[in-house]
Write a protein that holds these residues in place. Structure first.
Motif, short mmCIF file in Angstrom:
data_model
loop_
_atom_site.label_atom_id
_atom_site.label_comp_id
_atom_site.label_asym_id
_atom_site.label_seq_id
_atom_site.Cartn_x
_atom_site.Cartn_y
_atom_site.Cartn_z
N TYR A 1 2.99 14.83 -10.23
CA TYR A 1 2.87 13.17 -10.08
C TYR A 1 4.10 13.20 -8.90
O TYR A 1 5.34 13.93 -8.98
N VAL B 1 -1.82 2.32 -5.29
CA VAL B 1 -1.25 3.77 -5.09
C VAL B 1 -2.37 4.82 -5.37
O VAL B 1 -3.38 4.51 -5.65
N ARG B 2 -1.55 5.89 -5.07
CA ARG B 2 -2.54 7.16 -5.42
C ARG B 2 -3.04 7.33 -6.87
O ARG B 2 -4.19 7.47 -7.27
N ARG B 3 -2.06 7.35 -7.84
CA ARG B 3 -2.30 7.43 -9.20
C ARG B 3 -1.17 6.78 -10.10
O ARG B 3 -0.18 6.41 -9.40
N GLU C 1 0.94 -1.21 0.09
CA GLU C 1 -0.07 0.06 0.02
C GLU C 1 0.92 1.34 -0.09
O GLU C 1 1.81 1.51 0.93
N ARG C 2 0.63 2.20 -0.92
CA ARG C 2 1.63 3.39 -1.12
C ARG C 2 0.64 4.44 -1.08
O ARG C 2 -0.61 4.56 -1.69
N ASN C 3 1.16 5.75 -0.68
CA ASN C 3 0.55 6.78 -0.73
C ASN C 3 0.96 7.84 -1.60
O ASN C 3 0.73 9.04 -1.64
N ASP C 4 1.70 7.38 -2.73
CA ASP C 4 2.39 8.12 -3.67
C ASP C 4 1.78 7.44 -5.03
O ASP C 4 0.84 6.76 -5.15
N ASP C 5 2.57 8.12 -6.04
CA ASP C 5 2.30 7.53 -7.40
C ASP C 5 3.30 6.43 -8.09
O ASP C 5 4.53 6.22 -7.73
N ASN D 1 -7.97 5.85 -11.59
CA ASN D 1 -6.72 6.71 -11.24
C ASN D 1 -5.56 6.43 -12.04
O ASN D 1 -4.49 6.83 -11.78
#
Length: 362
Positions: free
Chosen positions: A287, A228-230, A205-209, A255
């Motif tokens: 990004y 991811v976020r995007r 799980e990531r909170n970046d792209d 996304n």
């Protein structure tokens, strides 16, 4: 591959030999022990291609040993192919023998099946296809319960659909894919699911792209986008881009921005070498890329793309050629180390193997 080369009793030994070869290739980089993902021993291959060989008045499915084109291996059943392909083979053979419009100057047959039970048959001819062929192909498609595609020089006729529908399950979620005729798809569906699950877990799980190169029809894109976020994904094949766009929409994955650029062109764009009209409306500077995911062709990443990958905190790499994978890691090892690696046995009873590595910044 001949039926004689298939040795289920020796499968474990062959797989252990592949694991030892991969360990040897990655040993200079301090790789941890590889996670090994095996294949079903039989009926694992979802696509198959046969030439036709004439003996007397009969045409037979045939394959040839590597480098040989004059001594055919005649095929009646093909144990490594899916059960669905094996069921279709005699029915198709009976049809081309009974229908002159189907059999005349037919020289090659391709099957594409899916774990979801869909099937597509491509018939290749040394002649133009006419209305009589189309009527016979419509009857054949109804008999087989499959789409039928005819190919002759510069022409293609489709009876049914020009794609097969697949469903792959990752972490309990079913993802639905359109697999176009003539485009690349993973041949071993069961192992493909294991590859997707491993990449999904390795990314976390990531909170970046995420930046994805060589995305194809979105095989990895769909499950990885949920982590991811995007995602900014690239692919050069128009057919694969169109399939990926459909697959994203069909699965409700919203996304992902997909652009038709090669890995080399995207590298130029990110380096500010030149602008690309196909990137209009995409603000690269917005990004926050933490991971780059690559699944390159057998030649691996070119040196410039390797240098691009070096910028990322994490490099998730799926390889169909561990020799070029090792060469790429050699270029990256001063900035990145191997955190995880895996062997995926897409091609039992051959020397081919697929590998995955997660590299993280030192």
């Amino acid at each position: 591959m001949s039926a004689q080369a298939i040795d289920p009793a020796g499968y474990t030994r062959q797989l252990n030999e592949k694991a030892a070869r991969l360990a040897e290739l990655l040993a200079p980089f301090g790789a941890p022990p590889a996670e090994v993902f095996d294949s079903p021993r039989e009926h694992y291959r979802l696509r198959a291609e046969f030439r036709l060989w004439r003996e007397g008045e009969q045409r037979h499915y045939a394959m040839f040993a590597p480098g040989g084109t004059h001594t055919p291996i005649l095929i009646e059943q093909f144990p490594i192919a899916s059960k669905q392909i094996n069921a279709l083979m005699p029915r198709l053979k009976a049809a081309w023998q009974a229908e002159p419009a189907l059999g005349f100057k037919l020289f090659q047959v391709e099957f594409l099946t899916t774990l979801a039970g869909d099937a597509m048959v491509t018939l290749c001819y040394h002649r133009a296809l006419d209305a009589e062929w189309e009527h016979a192909a419509q009857r054949l498609a109804a008999q087989l319960g499959a789409s039928v595609i005819g190919r002759s020089k510069g022409k293609r006729q489709v009876v049914g659909r020009d794609y097969a529908s697949e469903t792959l399950t990752v972490a309990g979620r079913a993802f639905h894919y359109r697999q176009p005729e003539g485009a690349f798809t993973q041949p071993n569906g069961q192992v493909c699911q294991k590859m997707l699950a491993w990449a999904f877990d390795a990314l976390g799980e990531r909170n970046d792209d995420l930046l994805e190169l060589y995305c194809g029809n979105g095989n990895f894109t769909l499950p990885l986008a949920t982590r991811v976020r995007r995602v900014l994904a690239t692919e050069i094949s128009k057919t694969s881009v169109n399939a990926a766009l459909h697959n994203l929409a069909h699965n409700g994955v919203d996304n992902v921005a997909l652009v038709r650029l090669s890995a080399e062109e995207l590298t130029q764009a990110l380096n500010g070498v030149r602008p690309f009209r196909r990137l209009e409306g995409i603000a690269l500077e917005h990004y926050d890329f933490g991971t780059i995911f690559v699944d390159p062709p057998r030649a691996g990443m070119d040196p410039d793309t390797c240098e691009l990958a070096r910028r990322f905190e994490r490099i998730l790499y799926i390889s169909c050629n561990p020799q070029t994978l090792a060469a790429n890691i050699a270029q990256l090892q001063d900035t990145h180390r191997i955190e995880r690696c895996a062997l995926f046995d897409q091609f039992p009873y051959t020397h081919h193997m697929e590998a995955g590595v997660m590299l993280v910044r030192r």
